[in-house]
Structures are given as C-alpha cells and as structure tokens.
Design a protein around this motif. Structure first.
Motif, short mmCIF file in Angstrom:
data_model
loop_
_atom_site.label_atom_id
_atom_site.label_comp_id
_atom_site.label_asym_id
_atom_site.label_seq_id
_atom_site.Cartn_x
_atom_site.Cartn_y
_atom_site.Cartn_z
N LYS A 120 -46.75 -9.06 -73.85
CA LYS A 120 -47.53 -8.05 -73.24
C LYS A 120 -46.98 -7.17 -71.94
O LYS A 120 -47.72 -6.04 -71.62
CB LYS A 120 -49.01 -8.62 -72.71
CG LYS A 120 -49.08 -9.56 -71.51
CD LYS A 120 -50.34 -10.09 -71.50
CE LYS A 120 -50.31 -11.07 -70.17
NZ LYS A 120 -51.50 -12.12 -70.16
N GLN A 121 -45.97 -7.88 -71.36
CA GLN A 121 -45.54 -7.13 -69.99
C GLN A 121 -44.67 -5.79 -70.55
O GLN A 121 -44.34 -4.92 -69.59
CB GLN A 121 -44.65 -8.05 -69.48
CG GLN A 121 -45.26 -9.15 -68.69
CD GLN A 121 -44.40 -10.29 -68.14
OE1 GLN A 121 -44.00 -11.27 -68.72
NE2 GLN A 121 -43.88 -9.85 -66.80
N PHE A 122 -44.40 -5.98 -71.91
CA PHE A 122 -43.55 -4.64 -72.35
C PHE A 122 -44.09 -3.81 -73.38
O PHE A 122 -43.46 -3.48 -74.03
CB PHE A 122 -42.19 -5.21 -72.81
CG PHE A 122 -41.28 -6.34 -71.71
CD1 PHE A 122 -41.15 -5.71 -70.63
CD2 PHE A 122 -41.20 -7.60 -72.05
CE1 PHE A 122 -40.33 -6.33 -69.67
CE2 PHE A 122 -40.62 -8.13 -70.93
CZ PHE A 122 -40.09 -7.72 -69.75
N SER A 123 -45.36 -3.94 -73.18
CA SER A 123 -46.02 -3.16 -74.36
C SER A 123 -46.27 -1.34 -74.03
O SER A 123 -46.30 -1.08 -72.90
CB SER A 123 -47.46 -3.46 -74.71
OG SER A 123 -48.20 -3.34 -73.55
N GLY A 124 -46.10 -0.72 -74.95
CA GLY A 124 -46.59 0.70 -74.60
C GLY A 124 -45.18 1.17 -74.22
O GLY A 124 -44.17 0.56 -74.25
N PHE A 125 -45.10 2.58 -73.89
CA PHE A 125 -43.88 3.31 -73.51
C PHE A 125 -43.55 2.93 -72.11
O PHE A 125 -42.14 2.59 -72.07
CB PHE A 125 -44.14 4.81 -73.49
CG PHE A 125 -42.97 5.65 -72.99
CD1 PHE A 125 -41.89 5.66 -73.72
CD2 PHE A 125 -43.10 5.99 -71.61
CE1 PHE A 125 -41.01 6.56 -73.26
CE2 PHE A 125 -42.06 6.91 -71.16
CZ PHE A 125 -40.76 7.22 -71.91
N LYS A 126 -44.26 2.77 -71.13
CA LYS A 126 -43.90 2.40 -69.97
C LYS A 126 -43.22 0.64 -69.98
O LYS A 126 -42.22 0.55 -69.28
CB LYS A 126 -45.06 2.15 -68.88
CG LYS A 126 -45.67 3.42 -68.60
CD LYS A 126 -46.58 3.37 -67.40
CE LYS A 126 -47.08 4.78 -67.19
NZ LYS A 126 -48.15 4.82 -65.93
N LYS A 128 -41.53 -0.20 -72.46
CA LYS A 128 -40.12 -0.42 -73.11
C LYS A 128 -39.30 0.31 -72.24
O LYS A 128 -38.15 -0.42 -72.25
CB LYS A 128 -40.38 0.71 -74.30
CG LYS A 128 -41.01 -0.02 -75.63
CD LYS A 128 -41.31 1.02 -76.73
CE LYS A 128 -41.97 0.38 -77.77
NZ LYS A 128 -42.15 1.38 -79.08
N VAL A 129 -39.71 1.19 -71.17
CA VAL A 129 -39.03 1.62 -70.17
C VAL A 129 -38.34 0.58 -69.41
O VAL A 129 -37.32 0.31 -68.71
CB VAL A 129 -39.46 2.89 -69.38
CG1 VAL A 129 -38.67 3.23 -68.19
CG2 VAL A 129 -39.56 4.07 -70.63
N LYS A 130 -39.64 -0.15 -68.86
CA LYS A 130 -39.30 -1.51 -67.83
C LYS A 130 -38.40 -2.39 -68.45
O LYS A 130 -37.42 -2.86 -67.70
CB LYS A 130 -40.58 -2.23 -67.56
CG LYS A 130 -40.67 -3.30 -66.57
CD LYS A 130 -42.10 -3.81 -66.48
CE LYS A 130 -41.96 -4.94 -65.88
NZ LYS A 130 -43.49 -5.68 -65.66
N LYS A 131 -38.54 -2.64 -69.76
CA LYS A 131 -37.59 -3.70 -70.46
C LYS A 131 -36.14 -3.21 -70.40
O LYS A 131 -35.25 -4.06 -70.09
CB LYS A 131 -38.14 -3.79 -71.93
CG LYS A 131 -37.53 -5.02 -72.54
CD LYS A 131 -37.78 -5.54 -73.66
CE LYS A 131 -37.25 -6.70 -74.69
NZ LYS A 131 -37.82 -6.67 -75.91
#
Length: 374
Positions: A120-126, A128-131
């Motif tokens: 859940k930490q890497f869900s959505g566009f933000k 994916k960018v964070k990851k």
C-alpha cells in the motif's frame, strides 16, 4: 589507538524510537566498537543523554535536526567540515537523505533497514514515483544491512535492482544475559493469582502491533467462557493512540480485562512477571520482544507475520495467522488452561545462545572494517 588513526562514524537517525532506539542501545554499548569515534545527528535534543550514556568514555558528538531538510543540511555541513570514514544511517528515511550526501563527498555509506515495506505504500501514481526514487537511492548505497532474512527478501522483492552482494543480513540480538538472569518484578497489583492469568502486551498502540485483534480475542475468551481463569492484559506503552484504545475497550465492556501499567525501565523483570506474552503484530522487521520473551523463559503467542515468524520459528512459541482473532483467542485459552512455562524455561538456554548480542555486534564490526578499508 592514537587519535590520528581512529575512524569517525557518523550515525544518522531520523526516527530514534522503538526498535531503532533499542538496537542502538544494544549494539553500541559493546566494547568491540571502542576503537571508533562517533557523531550522531538525530531529531530529539532530549535523546542526547541517552546517546552520551551509550558512548560514555568515547570521543562523541551530538547534533539535533528539526526535520528532513534540516537533517540533510546538518549531514552536509558535518561531512564537509570533518573527516568521516563512514556514514551509518538507521532507517529508510535517514538512509535516503544520507545517500545524497555520501555520493557528493564520496563517503562510504551503510544503511541499516529497521523496517519492511508494504504494498500500500506504493499504490497510485505517487507511490510508483516514490518507489522509483527509492530504488535509485538504494542502489547507490555501498551496503544495506538487514536485521532478518525476511527483511532481506522483502527488500529485494520491492527493489530487485539492488545487487544481492550489497545486502548483508545480520539477524538481531538482545542483551540475553540480562533477560536470562533477571527476576520477576513486583507489579504491585491486587489480583487473585490463582484465578487470573497475566498477559503482557508490550507493543506501541499503533495498527502494526495488532492490539485490536488482542481486544477481539479477549472478548471471545470471555464471551465463550473458554477458560476458568480470567485473562488480564497488562499494557506498558503510552505511545500511539492509548487513550482512544482504552476508550474503545471500555465501550465494549472489557475494561476489567485490561490494565495500563506505568512505563518501566525494567523490561526483563516485567516480562518474567507475566504468565504469557501476546504479540499479534501485522508485520515486524525482526521482533525483539519475541527474543526477550524466549530468553526469559516466558510463553509467547505471536503472529506468523513477516519478521516475527523468523524469530519464533524452531521454538515452543505458538504462532497464529495475523489478523485472526479467533485463532489468537484459542491459542491464548490453550496456554491459560494448560500453561507451558516449564517448556519455555527449558528452552531459554537455547534462546540465550541463539539471540546473544556477541554475534550481531561482531558481524557489524566486520562490516565496518570491510566498508572502511574497501
């Protein structure tokens, strides 16, 4: 060793709470690190006495950062003005920020990963960018130290670009002698010892620690009359949402089965005063409480979540699925009805050797030598 030959290690800690703080206290009090000088950059000025006690008798410096940006500036300024042999960051935030400075000044960088990642930490566009950004940062770090094999596998699952040879797993340890030789504390509680079972919950009041599932389990035990002895859960941490949790307990009519204890510095004695320990975590990077309970010879019922399952495997501990209140209730009831303290006391000799601090501290020292000399 002459001052000119001593190596300075800069410890960068963004969130010195819980496991990170305990790890630092356990590891750096070992004499094996006496040949190094240490500087610490951390956010809480109140922690200076904590660090000074740990590094007593050594060349030690402490600086306070207010936020991420201030931490970045403090690390930049310190490494620019001082000869630093190694930056050792603790936690993903400290590691990510320190990586930028380490690259700029060509300083060796070791990051200790004290947590695991969730999808859940890497869900959505933000997300994916964070990851993507974290992946770029992690591959630039000279070495990443994980505290369990579960944590290693988790890190590689989320960030496969990291070279395996740059990850070094050193399973956690504790001050085993302290827990092994401790005596039970006087809890100063008024209760019928023959009709009450003391269940210790030592986690913080946050979702990760699964306290709500313990509440559900106690309700099931009481409602279904699974035991003749009454369960009494003692909690010891005022962090997180303690007031809200106890209001919730009262709203469900379970107030008599839970009791908030004062904060204690005598964890070994308090653990030994318990009839059993409950650890219904949803995830852990390792699970120090599991080690402490096993070395103390106190029965523990834990969740088979990442990190904790590794600590409790091949031991008398009972594992239940995470988020399963029914299974937790049955396991608690079984232990209350048929106590296994004798089995756990016998196993404490094995746990004492398995979780000794000598292993992780000496292995970390080897990493220091390897990185600095390399």
């Amino acid at each position: 060793m002459e001052d000119s030959q001593r190596k300075r290690v800069l410890l960068v800690v963004r969130y010195p709470v819980g496991g990170i703080r305990t790890y630092i206290r356990y590891i750096y009090q070992q004499d094996i690190f006496d040949e190094y000088d240490f500087s610490v950059i951390a956010p809480d000025p109140g922690l200076e006495s904590f660090f000074r006690e740990i590094f007593s008798g050594r060349n030690f410096e402490y600086d306070v950062c207010e936020d991420n940006w201030d931490l970045l500036k403090k690390v930049w300024r310190y490494t620019r003005n001082n000869k630093v042999a190694l930056i050792h960051s603790h936690g993903f935030t400290a590691g990510s920020l320190s990586a930028v400075i380490a690259r700029c000044f060509h300083i060796k960088h070791l990051m200790t990963a004290h947590d695991v990642f969730q999808k859940k930490q890497f869900s959505g566009f933000k997300g994916k960018v964070k990851k993507w950004l974290l992946s770029r940062v992690f591959v630039s770090i000279d070495m990443i130290h994980t505290v369990s094999f579960d944590a290693t596998n988790d890190l590689l699952a989320f960030f496969p670009a990291i070279k395996k040879e740059r990850i070094r797993c050193i399973p956690h340890g504790i001050d085993a002698e302290q827990f092994y030789h401790s005596t039970a504390s006087d809890l100063k509680l008024s209760y019928d010892k023959t009709r009450t079972c003391l269940i210790g919950f030592f986690g913080r009041f946050m979702a990760q620690k699964g306290f709500n599932y313990l509440i559900d389990a106690i309700e099931i035990i009481v409602r279904d009359k699974l035991t003749d002895r009454e369960p009494l859960v003692l909690t010891f941490d005022w962090g997180g949402f303690v007031r809200e949790e106890y209001e919730y307990i009262e709203s469900r009519g379970l107030k008599k089965y839970f009791h908030m204890m004062q904060h204690t510095d005598d964890m070994p004695g308090v653990i030994k005063a318990m009839d059993l320990v409950a650890m219904p975590s949803l995830w852990e990077s390792s699970g120090l409480l599991g080690m402490e309970s096993l070395v103390s010879g106190v029965p523990i019922i834990g969740a088979s979540c990442i990190g904790l399952r590794e600590v409790l495997s091949d031991s008398p501990a009972v594992l239940v699925p995470p988020r399963d209140s029914q299974a937790l209730a049955r396991a608690l009831a079984d232990e209350i009805n048929d106590p296994q303290k004798k089995t756990f006391r016998e196993f404490s000799d094995v746990a004492r050797q398995r979780f000794s601090l000598l292993r992780p501290s000496s292995e970390l020292k080897k990493i220091y030598t390897e990185i600095i000399s390399g």
